[in-house]
Motif scaffolding. Structure first.
Motif: not given
Length: 109
Positions: A40-44, A48-50, A52-64
């Motif tokens: 349950a803790s790992e799912r939470e 959060v990690l997902n 952060l991953l979406l934010e990071t992928e958007q940042a890569l698009i913004d850099v491009q």
């Protein structure tokens, strides 16, 4: 800042975001505990990690997009009003597409 320095700055940002993306993907692919409470803790944590991953992928698009604007000569030009974006703003936020005035207007809209 010269165009070459901006190119390098954007390339460095892209490399940083790619490394962050890979680290997040590694963390998300780790095996999970057999303990139900721990799962349950790992799912939470995964949520959060997902996010952060979406934010990071958007940042890569913004850099491009910033790299494309730099290549086309549009980098540093406000997408809303067409005025130059202040050098200090670009130094602090190299992916900025709006000048401070337009960013504030957009924030309050």
């Amino acid at each position: 800042m010269s165009t070459l320095n901006r190119e390098q700055q954007l390339a460095n940002l892209a490399a940083e975001y790619r490394a962050r993306r890979e680290a997040l993907r590694r963390d998300l692919s780790q095996t999970r505990s057999a303990d139900f409470a721990e799962q349950a803790s790992e799912r939470e944590n995964d949520e959060v990690l997902n996010a952060l991953l979406l934010e990071t992928e958007q940042a890569l698009i913004d850099v491009q997009h910033a790299q494309e604007r730099l290549a086309s000569g549009e980098y540093g030009c406000c997408k809303a009003c067409g005025e130059d974006i202040q050098a200090a703003r670009l130094e602090a936020m190299p992916l900025a597409e709006l000048c401070i005035a337009c960013a504030q207007k957009a924030e309050h809209a």
